[in-house]
Scaffold this active site. Structure first.
Site, PDB file in Angstrom:
ATOM      1  N   HIS A 178       0.834  -1.197   0.000  1.00 65.35           N
ATOM      2  CA  HIS A 178       0.000   0.000   0.000  1.00 65.35           C
ATOM      3  C   HIS A 178       0.875   1.256   0.000  1.00 65.35           C
ATOM      4  O   HIS A 178       0.602   2.226  -0.711  1.00 65.35           O
ATOM      5  CB  HIS A 178      -0.918   0.022   1.224  1.00 65.35           C
ATOM      6  CG  HIS A 178      -2.215  -0.688   1.020  1.00 65.35           C
ATOM      7  ND1 HIS A 178      -2.305  -2.055   0.956  1.00 65.35           N
ATOM      8  CD2 HIS A 178      -3.490  -0.218   0.870  1.00 65.35           C
ATOM      9  CE1 HIS A 178      -3.575  -2.410   0.782  1.00 65.35           C
ATOM     10  NE2 HIS A 178      -4.316  -1.311   0.717  1.00 65.35           N
ATOM     11  N   HIS A 225       0.153  -2.943   9.326  1.00 63.16           N
ATOM     12  CA  HIS A 225       1.597  -2.822   9.112  1.00 63.16           C
ATOM     13  C   HIS A 225       2.268  -2.129  10.290  1.00 63.16           C
ATOM     14  O   HIS A 225       1.638  -1.336  11.001  1.00 63.16           O
ATOM     15  CB  HIS A 225       1.901  -2.036   7.832  1.00 63.16           C
ATOM     16  CG  HIS A 225       1.656  -2.798   6.573  1.00 63.16           C
ATOM     17  ND1 HIS A 225       2.455  -3.837   6.177  1.00 63.16           N
ATOM     18  CD2 HIS A 225       0.693  -2.683   5.626  1.00 63.16           C
ATOM     19  CE1 HIS A 225       2.012  -4.334   5.025  1.00 63.16           C
ATOM     20  NE2 HIS A 225       0.933  -3.642   4.686  1.00 63.16           N
TER      21      HIS A 225
END
Length: 410
Positions: A178, A225
């Site tokens: 991302h 993350h």
């Protein structure tokens, strides 16, 4: 070396992600509604056999301390694995503005964004910008996805991190793709526009940095993350933009003028999917990577096709181009192109996916309704590559020709 190790441990610390979530208004659910009852889990002596999670008085009090105590008792490092509905019970949202902002930022790296944003750049803005952007996107995303499955660094776990998203939880964490996409899209657009358009560079830099920061923070916010994952993704994209950008014109010239370019593009992109690094368990990373490779191959073949037949839909005039103030008529035509194009595109995707999946499953002797069969390497790679290569070619070649036919080009 010791300093590097300490820095790595600091950036990989999942407690830092938890602290960021709490700062942004994601709080631990301490009410009775934030408990999992015995009906939700298989409990033995107030502990779950599958997850080794401890409970108080027969109810799962979703607190980090009680879970940690259970780990110490069981002498295991395994983390609780809950369903998405159970994860929702572990937190409450106290800042809904940031919640929707970061959820939006997180969608800027999903398939639905790719299949809508990339074609819109070609239909409503400038195919030259789109081609540059796609090259960088495909290369960096492939490298990022492959590194995930090679390094196999874990994602943040609950506890202590709240899981606001679970779709790609089976994938590994480093680097954050991302963050890769959130860096390559805005900055490749900015670099391609430089010297081609007359615009305030400072504003462009601010917008690109804002886009990148939004996506990066969103991945911390949803608990997918660590700080290290996000920084690694940004660094990967920035490195390629720095080292690879000087060769972009050469790559574009070859892919658009060489007679053999379409064959080389299709074969090379397909083989990259075939030889994608394998993992011990199935994850969505391979399928997502094949989608990106196939879309890139279809887009490059479409660009070659249009160039070879002298079809051009980009802006005309002398460089640098200037941005004209949009009128209601131009905005209406852009909206109509976008809506009509996406409707056609999703119909093409549905038809090609259905047909290709049926033919491939029939060829290898499995049912197309069998989810496990669709996850087989030969089936998944083939039907997804065929589907999204068609989608890419249709979006960038045939739909613009259709727009021109009905006098709807920009």
């Amino acid at each position: 070396m010791k300093l590097l190790t300490e820095l790595t441990d600091y950036l990989m610390d999942f407690q830092k992600v938890r602290a960021f979530q709490e700062f942004c208004g994601v709080k631990e659910n301490t009410s009775t509604y934030g408990r999992i009852t015995n009906e939700d889990e298989n409990l033995v002596n107030n502990c779950c056999e599958e997850t080794h999670q401890c409970f108080d008085n027969g109810a799962a009090d979703l607190h980090y301390k009680s879970t940690k105590t259970c780990f110490e008792t069981k002498k295991t490092t395994e983390t609780p694995k809950l369903t998405p509905k159970q994860y929702e019970k572990t937190y409450v949202i106290t800042n809904w503005f940031l919640y929707y902002l970061f959820k939006f930022g997180s969608t800027l790296g999903h398939e639905i964004f790719y299949i809508t944003f990339v074609p819109c750049i070609f239909w409503n803005f400038d195919p030259f910008i789109g081609r540059k952007m796609v090259v960088v996107w495909v290369v960096t995303m492939y490298i990022g996805q492959a590194l995930k499955d090679i390094l196999q660094w874990p994602r943040p776990t609950w506890p202590p991190v709240f899981k606001l998203e679970t779709r790609v939880a089976a994938e590994y964490g480093l680097p954050s793709t991302h963050a890769v996409a959130g860096t390559t899209f805005p900055f490749s657009m900015l670099m391609a526009m430089y010297n081609r358009y007359d615009f305030p560079l400072e504003i462009g830099v601010i917008l690109a940095c804002s886009w990148c920061l939004l996506v990066a923070c969103s991945r911390l916010y949803v608990g997918m993350h660590s700080i290290m994952d996000v920084l690694a993704g940004i660094s990967l994209a920035a490195t390629y933009l720095w080292l690879g950008w000087p060769f972009m014109d050469m790559v574009e010239e070859y892919t658009m003028t060489s007679t053999f370019a379409p064959w080389i593009i299709i074969i090379s992109h397909f083989l990259l999917g075939v030889f994608y690094p394998g993992t011990e368990h199935y994850s969505t990373s391979r399928g997502d990577t094949v989608i990106i490779l196939a879309a890139g191959a279809g887009i490059h073949c479409a660009s070659w096709f249009l160039y070879q037949y002298g079809i051009y839909f980009g802006p005309t005039g002398e460089l640098p181009y200037t941005f004209a103030c949009p009128t209601f008529a131009s905005l209406g035509r852009s909206a109509l192109r976008t809506i009509l194009g996406l409707v056609i595109l999703f119909m093409v995707r549905m038809v090609v996916k259905t047909v290709s999946l049926f033919l491939i499953c029939h060829a290898v002797g499995v049912s197309k309704n069998d989810r496990q069969a669709r996850q087989r390497k030969d089936v998944e790679i083939t039907y997804k590559f065929v589907t999204y290569a068609f989608v890419g070619f249709f979006a960038l070649a045939l739909i613009p020709i259709f727009f021109d036919y009905i006098n709807l080009t920009h």
